[in-house]
Design an enzyme around this catalytic site. Structure first.
Site: not given
Ligand code: PGA
Length: 282
Positions: A131, A201
């Site tokens: 992540h 992401e």
């Molecule tokens: P968020 O986070 O939905 O709060 O933007 C997503 C993530 O970091 O997995």
């Protein structure tokens, strides 16, 4: 169409009280929407100590339901074979559990870390790896991520590998190149995956309320899909690509409709079981 995967990433939020409240509300909503929700692969990734807690709460909940199932089948609990009972218990679980990280070694002098073997023992069948918050705050390189992925696979844990570019990289129009490299080096060589989950992401979207437009998501999905498809059967039998970053109950449906989006990784909105269920029903 393959089952979509919706992953809740609680990050560093919640303890026992929040977990109890979340689960109680979730179970109510689950009972009311069981048929639709059973079509979704739901994964909840709370802080690690809650993986263990959720695991036992779900088991208790399953046993509470067994009596009713036995009655419906005109049986007593004692009439079930052990295997049949185990199958019912597993089927009664509304969602899978995942951790948010693991170490690549099985044990050793790694203060504060948990190994893949350990998270498996507490009930995790999934693990979020690489992540951007870990890459940034814990200086995790692609090489480290790849080692963690290999360790997870060795424990029969499904890794959810996160990739995504920063705002600067996107502004320089280098996002495709950046994610391409990140993906290539975060996937360990020589490991055969039955399944692989990649979460795209964009860092500029995480927790900001800013969501890329459909073309931007589709462009990246297409590239990731192409890389994985080209890797072919020698690497991975089945793969799913998730989108993550400011997903809400309001925008989930639209994002899920984008080509090659096989599911969502949800941060903030997953802390509310009502919103999480709405997203799963999108
Ligand atoms: P968020 O986070 O939905 O709060 O933007 C997503 C993530 O970091 O997995």
């Amino acid at each position: 169409m393959a089952q979509k995967i919706i992953v809740a990433n609680w990050k560093m939020n919640g303890a026992f009280e929040e977990a109890d409240q979340w689960l109680a509300k979730f179970i109510d909503l689950y009972s009311a929407n069981q048929e639709a929700l059973q079509k979704v692969e739901m994964v909840v990734c709370p802080p690690s100590f809650l993986v263990d807690y959720f695991d036992s709460q779900l088991l208790d909940n399953a046993f509470d339901n067994i009596e009713k199932i036995a009655q419906d089948r005109g049986k007593n609990i004692e009439d079930f074979e052990e295997e049949e009972l185990a199958e019912i218990v597993i089927k009664q679980r509304p969602f899978w559990l995942g951790a948010q990280d693991c170490h690549f070694e099985n044990s050793g002098s790694f203060t504060g870390d948990l190994s893949a073997e350990m998270i498996k023992k507490i009930g995790a069948d999934y693990v979020i790896l690489g992540h951007s918050e870990r890459r940034e705050n814990h200086f995790e390189t692609d090489e480290i991520v790849a080692k963690k992925v290999a360790a997870a696979v060795a424990q029969d844990i499904l890794p959810i590998i996160c990739v995504g570019e920063s705002k600067e990289v996107r502004d320089q129009k280098k996002h495709l190149e950046f994610v391409y490299k990140q993906l290539l080096f975060s996937i360990p060589r020589g490991v055969k995956f039955m399944r692989l989950v990649i979460a795209y992401e964009p860092i500029w979207s995480i927790g900001t309320g800013i969501v890329p437009n459909s073309e931007q998501i589709a462009e990246m999905m297409k590239m990731i899909h192409k890389i994985l498809a080209e890797k072919g059967q020698d690497l991975v039998e089945e793969f799913v690509i998730l989108y993550g970053g400011s997903v809400t109950a309001e925008n989930a449906k639209e994002i899920l409709a984008i080509e090659n989006v096989g599911g969502l990784l949800v941060g903030k909105a997953s802390l509310d079981s009502n919103d999480f269920v709405k997203i799963c029903l999108s």
